[in-house]
Scaffold this motif. Structure first.
Motif, PDB file in Angstrom:
ATOM      1  N   VAL A  39      -2.282  43.940 -69.920  1.00  0.00           N
ATOM      2  CA  VAL A  39      -3.104  42.917 -69.340  1.00  0.00           C
ATOM      3  C   VAL A  39      -2.823  42.370 -68.082  1.00  0.00           C
ATOM      4  CG1 VAL A  39      -4.026  40.470 -69.709  1.00  0.00           C
ATOM      5  CG2 VAL A  39      -3.997  42.119 -71.669  1.00  0.00           C
ATOM      6  N   SER A  40      -1.358  42.074 -67.997  1.00  0.00           N
ATOM      7  CA  SER A  40      -0.727  41.784 -66.843  1.00  0.00           C
ATOM      8  C   SER A  40      -0.686  42.691 -65.692  1.00  0.00           C
ATOM      9  CB  SER A  40       0.865  41.665 -66.777  1.00  0.00           C
ATOM     10  OG  SER A  40       1.518  41.139 -65.788  1.00  0.00           O
ATOM     11  N   SER A  41      -0.681  44.057 -65.860  1.00  0.00           N
ATOM     12  CA  SER A  41      -0.897  45.188 -64.880  1.00  0.00           C
ATOM     13  C   SER A  41      -2.305  45.491 -64.477  1.00  0.00           C
ATOM     14  CB  SER A  41      -0.083  46.425 -65.306  1.00  0.00           C
ATOM     15  OG  SER A  41       0.922  46.409 -65.685  1.00  0.00           O
ATOM     16  N   ALA A  42      -3.058  45.290 -65.573  1.00  0.00           N
ATOM     17  CA  ALA A  42      -4.660  45.584 -65.089  1.00  0.00           C
ATOM     18  C   ALA A  42      -5.034  44.188 -64.338  1.00  0.00           C
ATOM     19  CB  ALA A  42      -5.593  45.438 -66.283  1.00  0.00           C
ATOM     20  N   GLU A  43      -4.540  43.120 -64.385  1.00  0.00           N
ATOM     21  CA  GLU A  43      -4.924  41.954 -63.688  1.00  0.00           C
ATOM     22  C   GLU A  43      -4.252  41.926 -62.203  1.00  0.00           C
ATOM     23  OE1 GLU A  43      -3.302  38.461 -65.791  1.00  0.00           O
ATOM     24  OE2 GLU A  43      -5.056  38.495 -67.025  1.00  0.00           O
ATOM     25  N   ASN A  44      -3.421  42.972 -61.978  1.00  0.00           N
ATOM     26  CA  ASN A  44      -2.868  43.334 -60.765  1.00  0.00           C
ATOM     27  C   ASN A  44      -3.366  44.517 -59.923  1.00  0.00           C
ATOM     28  OD1 ASN A  44      -0.916  41.014 -60.740  1.00  0.00           O
ATOM     29  ND2 ASN A  44       0.388  41.911 -61.916  1.00  0.00           N
ATOM     30  N   GLY A  45      -4.574  44.781 -60.561  1.00  0.00           N
ATOM     31  CA  GLY A  45      -5.415  46.030 -59.961  1.00  0.00           C
ATOM     32  C   GLY A  45      -5.255  47.287 -60.691  1.00  0.00           C
ATOM     33  N   GLU A  46      -4.068  47.243 -61.589  1.00  0.00           N
ATOM     34  CA  GLU A  46      -3.809  48.749 -62.086  1.00  0.00           C
ATOM     35  C   GLU A  46      -4.721  49.268 -62.979  1.00  0.00           C
ATOM     36  OE1 GLU A  46       0.124  50.132 -63.064  1.00  0.00           O
ATOM     37  OE2 GLU A  46       0.901  48.158 -62.237  1.00  0.00           O
ATOM     38  N   SER A  47      -5.106  50.574 -63.111  1.00  0.00           N
ATOM     39  CA  SER A  47      -6.104  51.026 -63.981  1.00  0.00           C
ATOM     40  C   SER A  47      -5.549  51.211 -65.604  1.00  0.00           C
ATOM     41  CB  SER A  47      -6.303  52.654 -63.636  1.00  0.00           C
ATOM     42  OG  SER A  47      -7.320  53.144 -64.603  1.00  0.00           O
ATOM     43  N   PRO A  48      -6.377  50.601 -66.423  1.00  0.00           N
ATOM     44  CA  PRO A  48      -6.078  50.630 -67.715  1.00  0.00           C
ATOM     45  C   PRO A  48      -5.894  52.180 -68.477  1.00  0.00           C
ATOM     46  CG  PRO A  48      -7.575  48.952 -67.529  1.00  0.00           C
ATOM     47  CD  PRO A  48      -7.484  49.758 -66.397  1.00  0.00           C
ATOM     48  N   THR A  49      -6.743  52.855 -67.975  1.00  0.00           N
ATOM     49  CA  THR A  49      -6.531  54.346 -68.277  1.00  0.00           C
ATOM     50  C   THR A  49      -5.170  55.014 -68.033  1.00  0.00           C
ATOM     51  OG1 THR A  49      -8.809  54.487 -68.212  1.00  0.00           O
ATOM     52  CG2 THR A  49      -7.729  56.747 -68.176  1.00  0.00           C
ATOM     53  N   MET A  71      -8.766  46.540 -74.139  1.00  0.00           N
ATOM     54  CA  MET A  71      -8.393  45.819 -72.842  1.00  0.00           C
ATOM     55  C   MET A  71      -9.304  44.587 -72.997  1.00  0.00           C
ATOM     56  SD  MET A  71      -5.892  47.063 -71.198  1.00  0.00           S
ATOM     57  CE  MET A  71      -6.092  45.914 -69.900  1.00  0.00           C
ATOM     58  N   HIS A  72     -10.552  44.801 -73.358  1.00  0.00           N
ATOM     59  CA  HIS A  72     -11.414  43.814 -73.375  1.00  0.00           C
ATOM     60  C   HIS A  72     -11.078  42.600 -74.685  1.00  0.00           C
ATOM     61  CE1 HIS A  72     -15.163  41.201 -73.362  1.00  0.00           C
ATOM     62  NE2 HIS A  72     -15.106  41.419 -74.690  1.00  0.00           N
ATOM     63  N   ARG A  73     -10.441  43.024 -75.782  1.00  0.00           N
ATOM     64  CA  ARG A  73      -9.888  42.224 -76.777  1.00  0.00           C
ATOM     65  C   ARG A  73      -8.688  41.646 -76.296  1.00  0.00           C
ATOM     66  NH1 ARG A  73     -10.376  45.833 -80.026  1.00  0.00           N
ATOM     67  NH2 ARG A  73      -8.187  46.605 -80.102  1.00  0.00           N
ATOM     68  N   TRP A  74      -7.753  42.200 -75.551  1.00  0.00           N
ATOM     69  CA  TRP A  74      -6.479  41.797 -75.237  1.00  0.00           C
ATOM     70  C   TRP A  74      -6.624  40.677 -74.240  1.00  0.00           C
ATOM     71  CZ3 TRP A  74      -3.586  46.849 -74.780  1.00  0.00           C
ATOM     72  CH2 TRP A  74      -3.605  47.661 -76.069  1.00  0.00           C
ATOM     73  N   ARG A  75      -7.721  40.966 -73.073  1.00  0.00           N
ATOM     74  CA  ARG A  75      -7.946  39.995 -72.083  1.00  0.00           C
ATOM     75  C   ARG A  75      -8.352  38.589 -72.664  1.00  0.00           C
ATOM     76  NH1 ARG A  75     -10.071  44.522 -68.402  1.00  0.00           N
ATOM     77  NH2 ARG A  75      -8.673  44.966 -66.846  1.00  0.00           N
ATOM     78  N   THR A  76      -9.317  38.693 -73.635  1.00  0.00           N
ATOM     79  CA  THR A  76      -9.995  37.697 -74.204  1.00  0.00           C
ATOM     80  C   THR A  76      -8.707  36.704 -75.132  1.00  0.00           C
ATOM     81  OG1 THR A  76     -12.082  38.663 -74.298  1.00  0.00           O
ATOM     82  CG2 THR A  76     -11.654  37.063 -75.818  1.00  0.00           C
ATOM     83  N   VAL A  77      -8.004  37.357 -75.661  1.00  0.00           N
ATOM     84  CA  VAL A  77      -6.899  36.746 -76.402  1.00  0.00           C
ATOM     85  C   VAL A  77      -5.991  36.293 -75.647  1.00  0.00           C
ATOM     86  CG1 VAL A  77      -5.108  37.004 -77.909  1.00  0.00           C
ATOM     87  CG2 VAL A  77      -7.054  38.381 -78.610  1.00  0.00           C
TER      88      VAL A  77
END
Length: 87
Positions: A39-49, A71-77
């Motif tokens: 979640v943290s890395s994706a928020e900083n622009g990294e690709s979840p894949t 990713m959707h579930r983890w971001r929501t939580v």
């Protein structure tokens, strides 16, 4: 692949990964540190894949849709557990 069961070899491989707590049938339970890191890395622009692939969980094994849903579930939580500062 989310509706399909993992083969015994795939399950053994997945269970050996540090980011995986357990695997049963077609479900993977991920370590909390991995969820937070994603979640943290994706928020900083990294690709979840890319994040999943680096952890040994590429879409060719677990499926792109599983990555998207996690990713959707983890971001929501993550957002529901934020506390607003009081003034």
């Amino acid at each position: 692949m989310s509706d399909e069961r993992f083969s015994p070899e795939q399950a053994q491989y997945l269970a050996s990964l540090p980011a995986v707590i357990s695997i049963t049938g077609s479900r993977i339970r991920y370590a909390e540190w991995f969820k937070r890191e994603c979640v943290s890395s994706a928020e900083n622009g990294e690709s979840p894949t890319v994040l999943f692939r680096e952890a040994g969980l590429g879409p060719e094994l677990i499926g792109e849709k599983r990555i998207e849903r996690c990713m959707h579930r983890w971001r929501t939580v993550s957002y529901t557990h934020l506390t607003l500062p009081t003034t």
